[in-house]
Design an enzyme around this catalytic site. Structure first.
Site, mmCIF file in Angstrom:
data_model
loop_
_atom_site.group_PDB
_atom_site.id
_atom_site.type_symbol
_atom_site.label_atom_id
_atom_site.label_comp_id
_atom_site.label_asym_id
_atom_site.label_seq_id
_atom_site.Cartn_x
_atom_site.Cartn_y
_atom_site.Cartn_z
ATOM 1 N N CYS A 194 36.891 46.345 34.225
ATOM 2 C CA CYS A 194 35.996 47.085 35.111
ATOM 3 C C CYS A 194 36.534 47.148 36.542
ATOM 4 C CB CYS A 194 34.601 46.467 35.032
ATOM 5 S SG CYS A 194 33.319 47.675 35.284
ATOM 6 N N HIS B 101 33.177 45.919 28.986
ATOM 7 C CA HIS B 101 32.645 44.566 29.164
ATOM 8 C C HIS B 101 31.667 44.315 28.028
ATOM 9 C CE1 HIS B 101 29.592 46.837 31.581
ATOM 10 N NE2 HIS B 101 28.782 45.985 31.010
#
Lengths: 253, 462
Positions: free
Chosen positions: A96, A200
């Site tokens: 991310c 994630h």
């Protein structure tokens, strides 16, 4: 042979927004259960590190303010060490925000923030909606272990659109979800042993096979240069979790 | 007297007919707002008595219930969205359905964090209670800093409306307490701070999901003297004058009595407020102190507040205990990292063997992203688990989290049939024993509806 995995977590105080500690815990337990020594070292704001002391480097995502702070600090105190580690084929997993920081630049509101420029990519803002949801990607043959696993399942939540440069390979191909930018069908970046991704969830608990793949790559130096094949564990719960995450993304239904 | 224009009257009529059909806590409001978009403002303007808004990530339903109970006992029953429907439709529904309530009680509304600004613009509150902001549903709310910015704008708008109003803020949450000062750093008038002042209940180490790291004013990392819960604690900025304000309503002594509740002594400008709270955990102490501060502002005295808090009943899905076939079933909602961590910390004290049922759903109201279970501390009760059933739409992933929290995989059952697994988990408990049921929000709704059908629990909107 006494194996030992030294995991270096970059900015764990700032870059942990999507339960990144789950990735660290997952690696720790899977090493411990196999009798592989495990050592977690952290490098935060202002701290330098010796790239030769890490077998696996991890960086997660953060809130805007934290990420800005980290971007500046990283350029000042860690860029050279990270570049040397990547060059030396140390495993680096960036998720991310951490993934965005590896590129040339990313945009935060109306300003462009310089990244590390280690991976050939850049991230721009979009006025369109954030890219949010369950996601599944398929890795190319070069990143599949002998048992044939090839799918990573996870969750993505990013406003930025990432475009890879001519020199960059993606981590995988989007099967479900958005990926790097929602339009070109690719997800993440792959360079030597660097893995960058928006997935994630956290990533590794949803994909135990990939955690083991990274452990194996990280221990290659202690295994005569060949990726290690970690001994199998009782992974019934992990396999069910992986199947659940895949199904949530819309695969196998 | 109601002065209702014909268009609003028609809308009320249509929505009321629907609300008579049972069960909707949002549908009548939705119809009403569809026909009269300014219905909240117009019905709110007709309220007789103070308008109170309560917002927080955790504890708003319980805190609002505490305030409502004390006001009822004082003969001032407010219009209240007690079923926890806290977005505009739920608030419109409460205003619509309860508009003929006794005059003078005003309105008491818990408001979703992201809905606070629009709702406050319509209702013009006399009292706003802001209790905490924690990491929660990042796929829906976004980052905490943005919510705080939004709340700051809401306060500016309220200031511009003028009149007498007050603001009750948690001194221990730096994100919230900072709202007691305006953009230039000047203290706002009418601010009351509450907090906890008993180091004996502070944490040895900060909990993991710790979000308020940097000073809202200058960006320097806060220094903490102690942590109570998540980032709630005693803090100061080393670089500027930001620091935890001294709370005037403060829990000076807290004794946690495990699942049974706690003993609390609160200092306040009106005198001590001492009570035994029948709800567990420090998180409920915070709710009770927030409610005390609000009730003092609303004119109640310490004795009335203490008496009412001692009689606090569990609200929907928050520490409810029901009897099923000779077993006790305690239902505790889990919905975000700090809330879940507090529930698990409470279950582990005192140490006792535990039988659990945990249901992890990933519907929109739960947050589609379930990564939060890895931010919650499931570790404390690991050694106490006799058996745990994981259910809900993401049951296997819940089981995975527990395995890595150190729970024995041989004691983990995965069963995604929500009702069947619940019944089996209850039946597996020895008669007289207790099952702790920890559902996420939509799993709680499903469970509650089924229990109501069996006559084991009240309908949640009843």
């Amino acid at each position: 042979m006494n194996l030992r995995l030294r995991l270096l977590a970059l900015y764990p105080e700032q870059m942990n927004i999507y339960a990144d500690r789950g990735n660290l815990l997952f690696l720790r337990r899977r090493c411990e259960w196999r009798g592989i020594g495990f050592e977690l070292v952290r490098a935060g704001i202002g701290e330098r590190f010796d790239p030769e002391t890490a077998d696996l480097i991890y960086i997660g995502g953060g809130q805007d303010r934290d990420q800005l702070l980290v971007a500046e600090d990283m350029r000042k105190t860690k860029r050279e060490a990270i570049a040397r580690a990547v060059e030396a084929e140390t495993v680096l997993l960036a998720v991310c925000g951490g993934y965005q920081l590896l590129g040339h630049s990313y945009q935060l509101a109306d300003r462009t923030v310089a990244g590390l420029g280690i991976a050939d990519l850049e991230t721009v803002r979009s006025n369109d909606a954030r890219l949010i949801g369950n996601v599944a990607i398929e890795l190319p043959a070069s990143d599949r272990p002998a048992d044939g696993a090839r799918v990573l399942a996870g969750f993505e939540n990013h406003g930025g659109r990432t475009r890879l440069g001519a020199d960059a390979e993606p981590l995988g191909r989007v099967l479900r979800g958005h990926g790097n930018n929602g339009s070109d069908g690719f997800e993440g970046v792959r360079l030597k042993n660097l893995f960058g991704t928006y997935l994630h969830g956290p990533l590794l608990p949803k994909n135990a096979w990939f955690a083991d793949y990274l452990i194996g790559l990280s221990l290659a130096r202690q295994n005569g240069g060949k990726p290690l094949r970690p001994t199998p564990l009782d992974d019934r719960i992990e396999a069910a979790a992986h199947a659940c995450a895949r199904a949530a993304a819309g695969l196998d239904r | 007297m109601f002065v209702v224009r014909p268009s609003l009257a028609r809308a009320i009529g249509a929505a009321s007919r629907l609300s008579g059909r049972g069960g909707g806590t949002t549908l009548p409001g939705r119809i009403l707002l569809g026909m009269a978009p300014d219905a909240i403002a117009r019905l709110g303007a007709e309220l007789d008595g103070p308008i109170v808004l309560i917002s927080a990530t955790n504890g708003k339903t319980t805190t609002a219930a505490m305030v409502a109970a004390a006001l009822r006992a004082a003969g001032r029953p407010p219009i209240h969205n007690k079923a926890g429907s806290n977005m505009n439709r739920g608030i419109a529904t409460a205003l619509l359905e309860q508009r003929t309530a006794a005059p003078g009680g005003g309105g008491l509304f818990e408001v979703d964090e992201a809905w606070l600004r629009p709702v406050a613009a319509e209702l013009v509150p006399d009292l706003i209670v802001l209790a905490n902001l924690f990491r929660d549903q990042l796929d829906r709310y976004g980052e905490l800093e943005r919510l705080v910015d939004d709340w700051a704008k809401m306060l500016e708008t309220r200031v511009q409306r003028g009149g007498d109003w007050s603001l009750v803020l948690n001194a221990d949450d730096p994100l919230v307490s900072d709202l007691g000062r305006d953009a230039d750093g000047a203290p706002r008038p009418g601010v009351v701070y509450f907090g906890v002042d008993d180091p004996s209940v502070s944490l040895a180490e900060p909990q993991h999901a710790h979000d308020a790291k940097h000073c809202r004013r200058c960006g320097a990392p806060y220094q903490y003297e102690r942590f109570y819960m998540g980032h709630l604690g005693h803090y100061r900025c080393p670089d500027c004058d930001s620091a935890r304000p001294r709370p005037s309503v403060a829990a000076r002594r807290v004794e946690l009595l495990g699942f049974d509740g706690s003993r609390v002594e609160v200092d306040s400008p009106a005198g001590p407020i001492n009570f035994t709270l029948p709800l567990p955990g420090l998180y409920n102490v915070y709710n009770a102190v927030a409610a005390s501060a609000a009730l003092l502002q609303l004119g109640l005295g310490p004795a009335a507040i203490a008496t009412s808090l001692e009689a606090t009943a569990a609200v929907f899905g928050r520490v409810e205990e029901i009897q099923i076939e000779g077993r006790r079933v305690a239902i505790l909602l889990i919905k975000n990292p700090i809330g879940a961590s507090e529930v698990l910390r409470t279950l582990a004290q005192p140490a006792q063997p535990l039988e659990l049922w945990i249901a992890l759903n990933d519907k929109i109201a739960d947050g589609r992203d379930i990564s939060w279970v890895w931010d919650a501390d499931f570790e404390p009760p690991a050694e106490l688990i006799l058996r745990v059933t994981c259910s809900g739409s993401r049951a296997p992933e819940m089981a995975n989290r527990l395995k890595y929290a150190g729970w024995d995989p041989a004691r983990i059952v995965v069963d995604d049939d929500l009702h069947g697994s619940f019944n089996r988990a209850v039946a597996a408990v020895e008669p007289g024993g207790r099952l702790f049921a920890l559902p996420t929000y939509t799993a709680l709704l499903e469970l509650r509806t089924r229990l109501a059908d069996r006559g084991l629990a009240k309908e949640y909107w009843a």
